[in-house]
Design a protein around this motif. Structure first.
Motif, short mmCIF file in Angstrom:
data_model
loop_
_atom_site.label_atom_id
_atom_site.label_comp_id
_atom_site.label_asym_id
_atom_site.label_seq_id
_atom_site.Cartn_x
_atom_site.Cartn_y
_atom_site.Cartn_z
N LYS A 54 0.73 2.65 2.60
CA LYS A 54 0.93 1.55 2.00
C LYS A 54 -0.46 1.16 1.18
O LYS A 54 -1.59 1.27 1.55
CB LYS A 54 1.48 0.13 2.52
N LEU A 55 -0.35 0.80 -0.12
CA LEU A 55 -1.48 0.55 -0.87
C LEU A 55 -1.62 -1.06 -1.19
O LEU A 55 -0.59 -1.62 -1.68
CB LEU A 55 -1.50 1.04 -2.11
N TYR A 56 -2.61 -1.74 -0.82
CA TYR A 56 -2.94 -3.13 -1.02
C TYR A 56 -4.20 -3.41 -2.02
O TYR A 56 -5.07 -2.56 -1.73
CB TYR A 56 -3.10 -3.83 0.49
N LYS A 63 2.33 -0.82 -3.44
CA LYS A 63 3.12 0.18 -3.65
C LYS A 63 3.14 1.04 -2.04
O LYS A 63 2.51 1.05 -1.22
CB LYS A 63 2.71 1.24 -4.55
N THR A 64 4.43 1.54 -1.91
CA THR A 64 4.55 2.12 -0.35
C THR A 64 5.25 3.45 -0.64
O THR A 64 6.06 3.48 -1.38
CB THR A 64 5.70 1.16 0.52
N PHE A 75 -1.74 7.80 -5.06
CA PHE A 75 -1.66 6.76 -5.80
C PHE A 75 -2.52 6.64 -7.12
O PHE A 75 -3.57 7.25 -7.13
CB PHE A 75 -2.08 5.50 -5.01
N VAL A 77 -4.73 4.30 -9.28
CA VAL A 77 -5.27 3.12 -9.08
C VAL A 77 -6.20 2.92 -10.37
O VAL A 77 -6.54 3.66 -11.20
CB VAL A 77 -6.10 3.07 -7.79
N TYR A 83 -9.48 -1.54 -3.03
CA TYR A 83 -8.01 -1.41 -2.55
C TYR A 83 -8.15 -1.16 -0.92
O TYR A 83 -9.41 -1.15 -0.46
CB TYR A 83 -7.66 -0.16 -2.93
N GLN A 84 -7.04 -1.25 -0.26
CA GLN A 84 -7.04 -0.79 1.14
C GLN A 84 -5.61 -0.08 1.08
O GLN A 84 -4.41 -0.41 0.64
CB GLN A 84 -6.78 -2.08 1.92
N LEU A 85 -5.73 1.28 2.28
CA LEU A 85 -4.76 2.00 2.45
C LEU A 85 -4.38 1.74 3.99
O LEU A 85 -5.23 1.58 4.84
CB LEU A 85 -5.26 3.36 2.20
N SER A 87 -1.66 2.98 6.98
CA SER A 87 -0.86 4.46 7.34
C SER A 87 -0.65 4.20 8.73
O SER A 87 -1.15 3.78 9.62
CB SER A 87 -1.56 5.54 7.19
N SER A 98 -10.44 1.17 3.85
CA SER A 98 -10.66 0.19 2.50
C SER A 98 -11.62 1.11 1.96
O SER A 98 -12.58 1.67 2.18
CB SER A 98 -11.43 -0.90 2.91
#
Length: 448
Positions: A54-56, A63-64, A75, A77, A83-85, A87, A98
């Motif tokens: 997941k991308l935050y 997005k997932t 992704f 970007v 951002y933060q990934l 998994s 991050s």
């Protein structure tokens, strides 16, 4: 017009997240980067397909996606942003990464996300088993059940302590048992705190001993059950209960108190009346089975025929050879297999059928004395096996005496694992059949 439409479609296609020669072809009005990577097992370094990534951005989910067959993800970007990934997959632990993109566009940034199995959460359950008089209950048993299935048990030793390591966040049924005491059980919820210690002491209450006496009356010669036999239960010579056998030769005397010295009178026309002492009834949850043979009164003209019938039935149960003990008069009686329930010494109906053969022999041959020898295999503590076989031997002696045999004519002893028939001693790995050969009960005529 057709040509223009085709041109527009192709242009939009190539303006999406596609890598060409290491750079992203993107709209000229925006700065983008491509974040790629793989998800791997932290311990084995194996790629993990179908993991969730997941991308935050600023705690908002953008997005997932799922990793492909090669464990990869990507992704698109924006430049110069945070951002933060995140998994994860199944029971594997969640991992977070991050990152901040630079202000340079059309580049690819690669990360490896490592996830692993979470630390297993366990708790310790321990305690002491005592009786209601605050005495240690040695040789009692504590059992753990998970969803109705036994998963572990502990035989309490001299210090009466037990201990189990159990998984967190589960309800286990815990049962404490000891001979002649009321079983205690409860549900232990283990919670979610790792390495927590739960302490539970048991206080087992002695059974208020009330039992049913039941059994059957048989013809000592033919072994056929006899109907309409009159039975009196006597205490200090006084009749306290009476009944008769049914059409199947069976009887039932309900609610008899333990720990009293009873006698039983059994009679029917054309049979010898039998009065015998019942061994003190032990406390416990089960009934007390007594099978009694009655000897028919033969007609004078067929006395010898009746005696021959008895001898014909008895002789096959005695080994002519070999001589068992050191004395030449000792002979081993052959009866069917006597199999006690696991860790039990109570006389079951199947055991009683075999012991009745010994009783019948001793009735028709009043000079015969018998020694009972009970054995176990080498599995289990030595002291426990000694005590268990001693209890079984004495139970069999009590049963025989309760069926009218003088206590001076029958003795019993438990040998534990001291007289194995093979090499399967402590620590030796053997087939189950080899261990079973050591679990046996022997009946020896010590004189005739």
């Amino acid at each position: 017009m057709k040509f223009i439409k085709i041109f527009i479609v192709v242009f939009l296609f190539f303006s999406s997240d596609i890598i060409a020669q290491g750079k992203i072809i993107s709209d000229t009005s925006s700065c983008f980067q491509l974040v790629t990577g793989t998800v791997k097992n932290k311990v084995t370094n194996e790629i993990i397909k179908d993991a969730t990534v997941k991308l935050y951005a600023q705690n908002s989910l953008l997005k997932t996606i799922q990793t492909n067959s090669k464990g990869s993800f990507n992704f698109k970007v924006a430049c110069d942003a945070s951002y933060q990934l995140v998994s994860f997959k199944g029971d594997l632990s969640k991992t977070t990464k991050s990152f901040v993109t630079s202000n340079t566009g059309n580049i690819r940034v690669k990360f490896s996300l490592l996830i692993e199995e979470p630390e297993k959460c366990t708790i310790t359950l321990e305690g002491i088993v005592k009786n209601d008089e605050d005495e240690f209950m040695n040789e009692s048993v504590v059992i753990v059940y998970d969803k109705g299935k036994e998963i572990n048990r502990a035989i309490v030793k001299r210090d009466a302590k037990y201990q189990f390591i159990l998984e967190c966040n589960k309800p286990y049924k815990i049962v404490a048992q000891s001979v002649n005491h009321i079983e205690y059980s409860y549900v232990q919820n283990t919670g979610t705190k790792n390495n927590k210690i739960f302490e539970k002491d048991f206080s087992l209450e002695k059974l208020a001993c009330i039992k049913d006496l039941y059994g059957e009356i048989t013809n000592a010669n033919t072994k056929i059950k006899i109907a309409d036999v009159t039975i009196y239960l006597l205490l200090n010579g006084n009749r306290i209960k009476t009944t008769k056998t049914n059409n199947q030769g069976e009887y039932l005397l309900k609610n008899v108190s333990c720990n009293d010295n009873y006698s039983m009178s059994v009679s029917k026309t054309n049979y010898q009346k039998s009065i015998f002492r019942i061994a003190k009834i032990e406390s416990g949850p089960k009934g007390y089975f007594i099978s009694t043979p009655l000897i028919p009164i033969p007609k004078k003209e067929i006395v010898e025929v009746e005696e021959n019938i008895i001898d014909a039935e008895i002789k096959p149960t005695i080994k002519k050879e070999p001589i068992i003990e050191d004395t030449p008069s000792s002979k081993l009686l052959e009866v069917g297999v006597i199999q006690f329930d696991l860790n039990q010494s109570e006389i079951t109906r199947e055991i009683a059928i075999e012991l009745d053969k010994i009783v019948t022999l001793m009735i028709v041959k009043p000079t015969v004395n018998v020694l009972l020898k009970s054995h176990t295999d080498s599995r289990g503590p030595d002291i426990y096996n000694d005590n268990l076989t001693e209890a079984r031997a004495q139970s069999m002696v009590n049963y025989i005496v309760s069926n009218g045999i003088d206590s001076n004519r029958v003795t019993g002893k438990g040998y534990g694992e001291t007289e194995l028939t093979n090499e399967c001693s402590n620590g030796v790995k053997c087939l189950e059949s080899a261990h079973q050969a050591n679990k046996r009960n022997e009946f020896i005529i010590t004189n005739e």
